[in-house]
Motif scaffolding. Structure first.
Motif, PDB file in Angstrom:
ATOM      1  N   MET A   1       0.831  -1.206   0.000  1.00 39.10           N
ATOM      2  CA  MET A   1       0.000   0.000   0.000  1.00 39.10           C
ATOM      3  C   MET A   1       0.868   1.260   0.000  1.00 39.10           C
ATOM      4  SD  MET A   1      -2.505   1.437   2.949  1.00 39.10           S
ATOM      5  CE  MET A   1      -1.169   2.423   3.589  1.00 39.10           C
ATOM      6  N   GLU A   2       0.484   2.214  -0.837  1.00 37.67           N
ATOM      7  CA  GLU A   2       1.255   3.454  -0.856  1.00 37.67           C
ATOM      8  C   GLU A   2       0.974   4.266   0.397  1.00 37.67           C
ATOM      9  OE1 GLU A   2       1.813   7.016  -3.795  1.00 37.67           O
ATOM     10  OE2 GLU A   2       1.106   5.213  -4.867  1.00 37.67           O
ATOM     11  N   LYS A   3       1.999   4.895   0.918  1.00 35.21           N
ATOM     12  CA  LYS A   3       1.804   5.648   2.161  1.00 35.21           C
ATOM     13  C   LYS A   3       1.052   6.947   1.903  1.00 35.21           C
ATOM     14  CE  LYS A   3       5.617   3.744   4.680  1.00 35.21           C
ATOM     15  NZ  LYS A   3       6.365   3.909   5.897  1.00 35.21           N
ATOM     16  N   VAL A   4       0.330   7.404   2.930  1.00 34.41           N
ATOM     17  CA  VAL A   4      -0.377   8.686   2.826  1.00 34.41           C
ATOM     18  C   VAL A   4       0.644   9.788   3.116  1.00 34.41           C
ATOM     19  CG1 VAL A   4      -2.307  10.056   3.657  1.00 34.41           C
ATOM     20  CG2 VAL A   4      -2.439   7.552   3.781  1.00 34.41           C
ATOM     21  N   LYS A   5       0.754  10.733   2.168  1.00 33.46           N
ATOM     22  CA  LYS A   5       1.779  11.776   2.319  1.00 33.46           C
ATOM     23  C   LYS A   5       1.194  12.991   3.041  1.00 33.46           C
ATOM     24  CE  LYS A   5       4.378  10.246  -1.670  1.00 33.46           C
ATOM     25  NZ  LYS A   5       3.409   9.205  -2.079  1.00 33.46           N
ATOM     26  N   PHE A   6       1.849  13.342   4.144  1.00 34.98           N
ATOM     27  CA  PHE A   6       1.344  14.405   5.016  1.00 34.98           C
ATOM     28  C   PHE A   6       2.240  15.636   5.001  1.00 34.98           C
ATOM     29  CE2 PHE A   6      -2.144  13.655   8.037  1.00 34.98           C
ATOM     30  CZ  PHE A   6      -2.491  12.359   7.739  1.00 34.98           C
ATOM     31  N   GLY A   7       1.630  16.791   5.253  1.00 34.07           N
ATOM     32  CA  GLY A   7       2.353  18.020   5.559  1.00 34.07           C
ATOM     33  C   GLY A   7       1.779  18.596   6.849  1.00 34.07           C
ATOM     34  N   VAL A   8       2.627  19.154   7.691  1.00 35.27           N
ATOM     35  CA  VAL A   8       2.170  19.765   8.952  1.00 35.27           C
ATOM     36  C   VAL A   8       2.477  21.261   8.896  1.00 35.27           C
ATOM     37  CG1 VAL A   8       2.502  19.861  11.463  1.00 35.27           C
ATOM     38  CG2 VAL A   8       2.525  17.639  10.286  1.00 35.27           C
ATOM     39  N   ILE A   9       1.488  22.090   9.196  1.00 29.92           N
ATOM     40  CA  ILE A   9       1.672  23.549   9.126  1.00 29.92           C
ATOM     41  C   ILE A   9       1.649  24.135  10.527  1.00 29.92           C
ATOM     42  CG2 ILE A   9       0.680  25.700   8.264  1.00 29.92           C
ATOM     43  CD1 ILE A   9      -0.394  24.049   5.881  1.00 29.92           C
ATOM     44  N   GLY A  10       2.804  24.643  10.969  1.00 29.44           N
ATOM     45  CA  GLY A  10       2.944  25.190  12.328  1.00 29.44           C
ATOM     46  C   GLY A  10       3.640  24.164  13.203  1.00 29.44           C
ATOM     47  N   MET A  11       4.918  24.391  13.501  1.00 26.81           N
ATOM     48  CA  MET A  11       5.696  23.383  14.247  1.00 26.81           C
ATOM     49  C   MET A  11       5.990  23.837  15.672  1.00 26.81           C
ATOM     50  SD  MET A  11       6.164  20.489  12.841  1.00 26.81           S
ATOM     51  CE  MET A  11       7.706  19.734  13.361  1.00 26.81           C
ATOM     52  N   GLY A  12       4.967  24.371  16.333  1.00 24.73           N
ATOM     53  CA  GLY A  12       5.113  24.705  17.754  1.00 24.73           C
ATOM     54  C   GLY A  12       4.799  23.475  18.588  1.00 24.73           C
ATOM     55  N   ASN A  13       4.172  23.706  19.724  1.00 29.85           N
ATOM     56  CA  ASN A  13       3.919  22.616  20.653  1.00 29.85           C
ATOM     57  C   ASN A  13       3.058  21.506  20.039  1.00 29.85           C
ATOM     58  OD1 ASN A  13       4.968  22.219  23.171  1.00 29.85           O
ATOM     59  ND2 ASN A  13       3.004  22.559  24.181  1.00 29.85           N
ATOM     60  N   MET A  14       1.913  21.886  19.479  1.00 29.48           N
ATOM     61  CA  MET A  14       1.017  20.852  18.946  1.00 29.48           C
ATOM     62  C   MET A  14       1.529  20.279  17.632  1.00 29.48           C
ATOM     63  SD  MET A  14      -1.065  20.439  21.259  1.00 29.48           S
ATOM     64  CE  MET A  14      -2.075  19.203  20.489  1.00 29.48           C
TER      65      MET A  14
ATOM     66  N   MET B   1       3.392   6.163  12.598  1.00 32.82           N
ATOM     67  CA  MET B   1       2.350   5.411  11.874  1.00 32.82           C
ATOM     68  C   MET B   1       2.901   4.854  10.574  1.00 32.82           C
ATOM     69  SD  MET B   1      -0.768   8.081  12.476  1.00 32.82           S
ATOM     70  CE  MET B   1      -0.958   8.898  14.064  1.00 32.82           C
ATOM     71  N   LYS B   2       2.785   3.542  10.400  1.00 33.92           N
ATOM     72  CA  LYS B   2       3.391   2.894   9.231  1.00 33.92           C
ATOM     73  C   LYS B   2       2.671   3.273   7.936  1.00 33.92           C
ATOM     74  CE  LYS B   2       0.825  -1.492   9.691  1.00 33.92           C
ATOM     75  NZ  LYS B   2      -0.331  -0.834  10.320  1.00 33.92           N
ATOM     76  N   GLU B   3       1.462   3.775   8.040  1.00 33.76           N
ATOM     77  CA  GLU B   3       0.691   4.141   6.844  1.00 33.76           C
ATOM     78  C   GLU B   3       1.070   5.516   6.305  1.00 33.76           C
ATOM     79  OE1 GLU B   3      -0.510   3.409   9.807  1.00 33.76           O
ATOM     80  OE2 GLU B   3      -1.901   1.735   9.683  1.00 33.76           O
ATOM     81  N   VAL B   4       1.938   6.248   7.062  1.00 25.59           N
ATOM     82  CA  VAL B   4       2.151   7.672   6.781  1.00 25.59           C
ATOM     83  C   VAL B   4       3.585   7.975   6.363  1.00 25.59           C
ATOM     84  CG1 VAL B   4       2.295   9.917   7.955  1.00 25.59           C
ATOM     85  CG2 VAL B   4       0.323   8.432   8.360  1.00 25.59           C
ATOM     86  N   GLU B   5       3.708   8.924   5.413  1.00 22.34           N
ATOM     87  CA  GLU B   5       5.022   9.522   5.128  1.00 22.34           C
ATOM     88  C   GLU B   5       4.885  11.023   5.402  1.00 22.34           C
ATOM     89  OE1 GLU B   5       6.384   8.864   1.113  1.00 22.34           O
ATOM     90  OE2 GLU B   5       7.886  10.458   1.322  1.00 22.34           O
ATOM     91  N   LEU B   6       5.619  11.509   6.374  1.00 22.36           N
ATOM     92  CA  LEU B   6       5.580  12.949   6.667  1.00 22.36           C
ATOM     93  C   LEU B   6       6.618  13.629   5.786  1.00 22.36           C
ATOM     94  CD1 LEU B   6       4.696  15.437   8.148  1.00 22.36           C
ATOM     95  CD2 LEU B   6       6.054  14.733  10.126  1.00 22.36           C
TER      96      LEU B   6
END
Ligand SMILES: NC(=O)c1ccc[n+]([C@@H]2O[C@H](COP(=O)([O-])OP(=O)(O)OC[C@H]3O[C@@H](n4cnc5c(N)ncnc54)[C@H](O)[C@@H]3O)[C@@H](O)[C@H]2O)c1
Length: 348
Positions: A1-14, A25-30
């Motif tokens: 299965m191809e991984k779900v490609k993620f982006g995160v906006i805002g790299m503070g605490n949360m 998570m093995k399903e995810v590529e950050l």
């Protein structure tokens, strides 16, 4: 299965917390994160092994390879980021609470989400906490009968900086929003009327923002139950979040989770461990256990599962809007010293 490609906006605490969880998570590529504090965040991204950091969030939402985004920038930016992401064709969006910092933008966002069939999950993590989930299930199963009263306590350990507060939407949108959602969630009914009283007891600069650090909100619920929520931005003994639902056949109570249940008894009295605290500041890698650690992982993993199985994640943009609606009524009620009917503000 191809991984779900993620982006995160805002790299503070949360943002850093969610990034850490995504990396488990093995399903995810950050693939990418974004934060204008590139130099400060660089250390973190290289420790975590995140390949790319962008100063501008536009790079994340416009990247055609990104399947899903996590929005953890200051609340005041949520509307602009999420609406741009939708306009750039993103279908899967996880946003931190509150969905936006006011009611009008929450309504516009809800319309945009519905029109474009977007799968948006709001970070009301308490719904994924074992205690709150159990209260929900007990009430749903009829074990305490008809709910008459909910008593909810929310006390943050420390006040965020004034800059954070300016972009947060204020006490009702930033802190009480979790309680507004959790009351709706555990009782599966809507709030009809809101009465709020606020005060400034800790930080005088909060008065200049037209906000409060201390408040009590009474909610009248559609089925006739009453919820009383009391909250403060600071508590000298740390994070304190408890809830009791009282019904016709009994009551159910959530206490604070603690490191251990030991009770040390000596000549001075009895000593318990302090409650678990709020998310600690990022220190690679976080090793202090915090109160909602599992729920933060679970909410995001549920989002990922929904992407993989093409299901609609909960809580939805509508849940986000409804919590904002109650927050807005609380804000108005506290200013005008009168109860506010939620129905009068729906659709605004
Ligand atoms: N679910 C919860 O329990 C919970 C707890 C705390 C905060 N939150 C929410 O999470 C969000 C972030 O809060 P936080 O505590 O992480 O705040 P924070 O101040 O620690 O982090 C915000 C980050 O966003 C970055 N940022 C600022 N402008 C940006 C931009 N234009 N593009 C990208 N990034 C930008 C800042 O540099 C900072 O690193 C808020 O919406 C807040 O309400 C949720």
């Amino acid at each position: 299965m191809e991984k779900v490609k993620f982006g995160v906006i805002g790299m503070g605490n949360m943002g850093s917390l969610h990034a850490e969880n995504l990396l488990k998570m093995k399903e995810v590529e950050l693939k990418i994160v974004s934060d204008p504090r590139v130099d400060e965040v660089m250390d973190l991204t290289s420790t975590l092994g995140i390949p790319k950091i962008a100063a501008n969030w536009g790079e994340v939402v416009e990247d055609p390879e990104i399947d899903a985004i996590v929005v953890t920038a200051p609340t005041v930016l949520h509307y602009e980021i999420i609406s741009s992401a939708i306009n750039s064709g993103k279908k899967w969006i996880f946003t931190e609470k509150p969905v936006t910092h006011d009611l009008r933008s929450a309504k516009k966002l809800l319309e945009l989400v519905e029109k474009n069939n977007i799968k948006l999950q709001v970070g009301f993590n308490r719904r994924f906490d074992h205690n709150y989930k159990k209260i929900h299930d007990i009430i749903e199963g009829g074990k305490i009968g008809e709910v008459h009263i909910i008593r909810d306590v929310t006390r943050d350990p420390e006040i965020h900086g004034v800059d954070f507060l300016k972009g947060s939407g204020g006490l009702f949108y930033d802190i009480f929003i979790h309680e507004f959602d959790i009351v709706r969630y555990i009782i599966s009914q809507e709030v009809e009327r809101v009465y709020a009283v606020g005060s400034v007891k800790w930080e005088p600069r909060i008065k200049e923002l037209g906000d409060y650090d201390t408040a009590v909100v009474v909610l009248e619920i559609s089925g006739g139950a009453i919820a009383v929520i009391e909250g403060t931005m600071k508590s000298v003994y740390g994070y304190d979040q408890r809830l009791e639902a009282f019904g016709s056949k009994g009551s159910i109570l959530i206490l604070n989770d603690r490191e251990t249940t030991t009770v040390l008894s000596d000549g001075n009295g009895l000593l318990l461990d302090k409650p678990f605290q709020d998310v600690p500041p990022y220190r690679p890698l976080r090793h202090t256990k915090h109160r909602y650690e599992e729920s933060y992982f679970e909410e995001l993993y549920e989002f990922v599962r929904c992407i993989v199985e093409n299901k609609t994640p909960l809580p939805t943009a509508e849940d986000g809007y409804k919590a904002n609606l109650v927050a807005e009524c609380a804000k108005i009620s506290s200013k005008e010293n009168k109860p506010i009917l939620v129905g009068n503000f729906e659709g605004i």
